[in-house]
Write an enzyme that holds these catalytic residues in place. Structure first.
Site, short mmCIF file in Angstrom:
data_model
loop_
_atom_site.label_atom_id
_atom_site.label_comp_id
_atom_site.label_asym_id
_atom_site.label_seq_id
_atom_site.Cartn_x
_atom_site.Cartn_y
_atom_site.Cartn_z
N LYS A 1 -6.30 -2.88 -6.90
CA LYS A 1 -6.21 -2.04 -7.93
C LYS A 1 -4.88 -1.64 -8.80
O LYS A 1 -4.70 -1.67 -9.90
CB LYS A 1 -6.73 -0.41 -7.51
CG LYS A 1 -8.01 -0.76 -6.95
CD LYS A 1 -8.61 0.72 -6.48
CE LYS A 1 -8.08 1.46 -5.46
NZ LYS A 1 -8.19 0.91 -4.06
N ARG B 1 -12.00 9.68 -4.55
CA ARG B 1 -12.26 9.18 -3.25
C ARG B 1 -13.38 9.80 -2.79
O ARG B 1 -13.78 9.33 -1.54
CB ARG B 1 -11.13 9.39 -2.51
CG ARG B 1 -10.31 7.73 -2.28
CD ARG B 1 -9.08 8.17 -1.58
NE ARG B 1 -8.37 6.86 -1.32
CZ ARG B 1 -7.39 6.22 -1.93
NH1 ARG B 1 -6.70 6.56 -3.08
NH2 ARG B 1 -6.83 5.35 -1.16
N ARG C 1 1.10 -6.96 1.79
CA ARG C 1 1.88 -6.16 0.92
C ARG C 1 2.90 -5.45 1.54
O ARG C 1 4.06 -5.09 1.12
CB ARG C 1 0.98 -5.09 0.02
CG ARG C 1 1.35 -4.01 -0.73
CD ARG C 1 0.26 -3.33 -1.28
NE ARG C 1 -0.40 -2.21 -0.45
CZ ARG C 1 -1.65 -1.45 -1.07
NH1 ARG C 1 -2.12 -1.79 -2.06
NH2 ARG C 1 -2.04 -0.86 -0.10
N ARG D 1 5.39 0.08 2.35
CA ARG D 1 4.71 1.30 2.48
C ARG D 1 4.43 1.57 4.17
O ARG D 1 3.78 0.61 4.65
CB ARG D 1 3.43 1.36 1.60
CG ARG D 1 3.51 1.73 0.13
CD ARG D 1 2.35 1.44 -0.46
NE ARG D 1 1.08 2.23 0.12
CZ ARG D 1 -0.17 2.23 -0.44
NH1 ARG D 1 -0.28 1.72 -1.63
NH2 ARG D 1 -1.00 2.77 0.11
N ARG E 1 -7.96 3.55 7.40
CA ARG E 1 -7.99 3.67 5.86
C ARG E 1 -9.34 2.92 5.56
O ARG E 1 -10.20 3.46 4.68
CB ARG E 1 -6.81 3.17 5.10
CG ARG E 1 -5.80 4.19 5.06
CD ARG E 1 -4.35 3.33 4.92
NE ARG E 1 -4.54 2.80 3.42
CZ ARG E 1 -3.67 2.02 3.07
NH1 ARG E 1 -2.62 1.42 3.89
NH2 ARG E 1 -3.59 1.43 1.65
P1 AMP Z 1 -3.53 4.66 -2.22
O1 AMP Z 1 -2.16 4.26 -2.95
O2 AMP Z 1 -4.35 4.93 -3.50
O3 AMP Z 1 -4.02 3.57 -1.26
O4 AMP Z 1 -3.56 5.91 -1.60
C1 AMP Z 1 -2.50 6.18 -0.24
C2 AMP Z 1 -2.64 7.49 0.44
O5 AMP Z 1 -2.95 8.63 -0.46
C3 AMP Z 1 -4.34 7.39 0.86
O6 AMP Z 1 -4.43 6.44 1.94
C4 AMP Z 1 -4.90 8.62 1.07
O7 AMP Z 1 -4.18 9.23 2.21
C5 AMP Z 1 -3.95 9.62 0.00
N1 AMP Z 1 -4.68 9.66 -1.27
C6 AMP Z 1 -4.44 8.99 -2.56
N2 AMP Z 1 -5.61 9.29 -3.40
C7 AMP Z 1 -6.42 10.14 -2.88
C8 AMP Z 1 -7.32 10.91 -3.08
N3 AMP Z 1 -8.09 10.84 -4.31
N4 AMP Z 1 -7.95 11.82 -2.15
C9 AMP Z 1 -7.46 12.05 -1.28
N5 AMP Z 1 -6.33 11.26 -0.64
C10 AMP Z 1 -5.71 10.49 -1.51
#
Ligand code: AMP
Length: 371
Positions: free
Chosen positions: A195, A270, A309, A315, A327
């Site tokens: 994404k 989400r 990654r 990260r 996750r």
């Molecule tokens: P991402 O970079 O999108 O993979 O997000 C990393 C982490 O941020 C996720 O695993 C969640 O812990 C938190 N996070 C990101 N977006 C959301 C969301 N819409 N709702 C809840 N937690 C989020």
């Protein structure tokens, strides 16, 4: 001139200032012709606050002697059976025995005009005419003639040149119209689907604002904010942060970004609750989700990609097998149900996320071009 956003709404350019000036020139000529040479001193009645700019511009062009009086009306829902009642909050001068020109920014249903005419005759005006910058002919069905109309407009919601949306926008020289064509794309898919990688090209090609909730949260963590401190433990464990937190971040972005054709939401929503909150936010802006672009990859690929990654981006939530597994589990449990939600809404589109970055990008582009 690009779009402007006031609170939750987006407005696109509609009538530029030079066109407004031309229209005022024309209406002022007519007034000069009709009122010039008479012996009395007519009163311009400026209807606050919307008519401030129009009154000022109009006055500069009038060659006959005139006075200016202002009035402010407020409407409230009364308990009387008559429904909405307008009350005079104040009239700054006398109109007794005078000819009055009501100066309005806009006439739509005409209720204000009806009230003003009544108030003016009660206060002893000998005549009242109406001069408006804008008229919505499709909305106006009263019998009172609108004597001077600078411009006619369709039945749209507009701001600028004195007109407001919840008190904002009055100071714009140009007039803007509510833009219901703002695009709201959701980039959907499991963690590691690509994404973030694809979002960069999409925002550039389609002039979108990229909102990645993951990136916003990582920014909070890097800055050591209260929110970041709370989010860190959850993110490191592969859990979701609370819905209200991400919803607040999204709404804040919607309200502050300018000059884009739309938004690309990445990592949001989400959960079903977040999707419902998004629908509510967009409904307030007269909009809805344009399309969901869902990048699909199998679970085995998720793990490989995230571990790859981790070596590049570092990260914390990419580094441990346990967090990755959590996750993926969270995705299946809480996020996957959104597929059904958006299928029901008729906006869901699935794209094969396997292949090279370019291959996936061209699949996305051909889909986006349909919207
Ligand atoms: P991402 O970079 O999108 O993979 O997000 C990393 C982490 O941020 C996720 O695993 C969640 O812990 C938190 N996070 C990101 N977006 C959301 C969301 N819409 N709702 C809840 N937690 C989020």
């Amino acid at each position: 001139m690009g779009n402007v956003r006031l609170y939750d709404k987006s407005f696109r350019p509609f009538i530029p200032y030079d066109k407004i000036e031309e229209a005022i020139d024309t209406v002022a000529l007519r007034l000069n012709k009709d009122y010039g040479g008479s012996t009395d001193v007519p009163v311009l009645l400026c209807v606050l606050n919307g008519s401030i700019l129009f009154t000022a511009e109009l006055m500069k062009r009038l060659s006959f002697k005139c006075e200016v009086v202002s009035i402010k009306l407020s409407s409230y829902s009364g308990t009387e059976s008559t429904g909405n009642v307008r009350q005079v909050m104040g009239m700054t001068g006398s109109v007794e025995g005078k000819r009055v020109i009501i100066v309005e920014d806009i006439v739509d249903t005409g209720k204000t005009i009806v009230d003003l005419k009544r108030i003016l005759s009660e206060k002893g005006a000998v005549e009242s005419k109406v001069c408006t910058l804008l008229l919505k002919p499709d909305k106006y069905h009263e019998d009172i003639p609108i004597d001077y109309v600078a411009m006619e407009i369709p039945n749209d919601f507009i701001v600028g040149f004195g007109l407001d949306y919840d008190e904002l926008g009055r100071n714009s020289k140009d007039i803007y119209v509510l833009d219901t064509d703002m695009k709201y794309y959701i980039l959907f898919g499991p963690p590691g689907a690509g994404k973030g990688t694809q979002a960069a090209a999409m925002v550039e090609k389609f002039n979108l604002c990229h909102i990645s909730t993951g990136e916003l949260l990582r920014g909070e963590i890097a800055r050591g904010t209260q929110l970041g401190l709370k989010a860190k433990a959850l993110i490191d464990a592969g859990e979701l942060v609370p819905d209200e937190v991400v919803e607040g971040m999204i709404e804040n972005k919607f309200n502050t970004v300018k000059d884009v054709a739309g938004f690309l939401l990445d990592g949001f929503p989400r959960t079903i609750a977040q999707a419902e909150a998004l629908d509510r936010m967009l409904a307030k802006a007269g909009s809805k989700v344009t399309a969901v672009v869902s990048l699909m990859i199998p679970d085995e690929t998720i793990r490989e990609r995230i571990l790859g990654r981790a070596a590049v981006e570092g990260r914390a939530d990419d580094a441990s097998e346990e967090t990755i597994a959590n996750r993926v589990r969270t995705y299946h449990e809480k996020t996957e149900p959104l597929i059904g939600y958006y299928k029901d809404a008729g906006v869901y589109n699935e794209i094969d996320g396997l292949g090279t970055i370019d291959e996936v990008r061209s699949r996305i582009n051909s889909l986006m071009e349909k919207y």
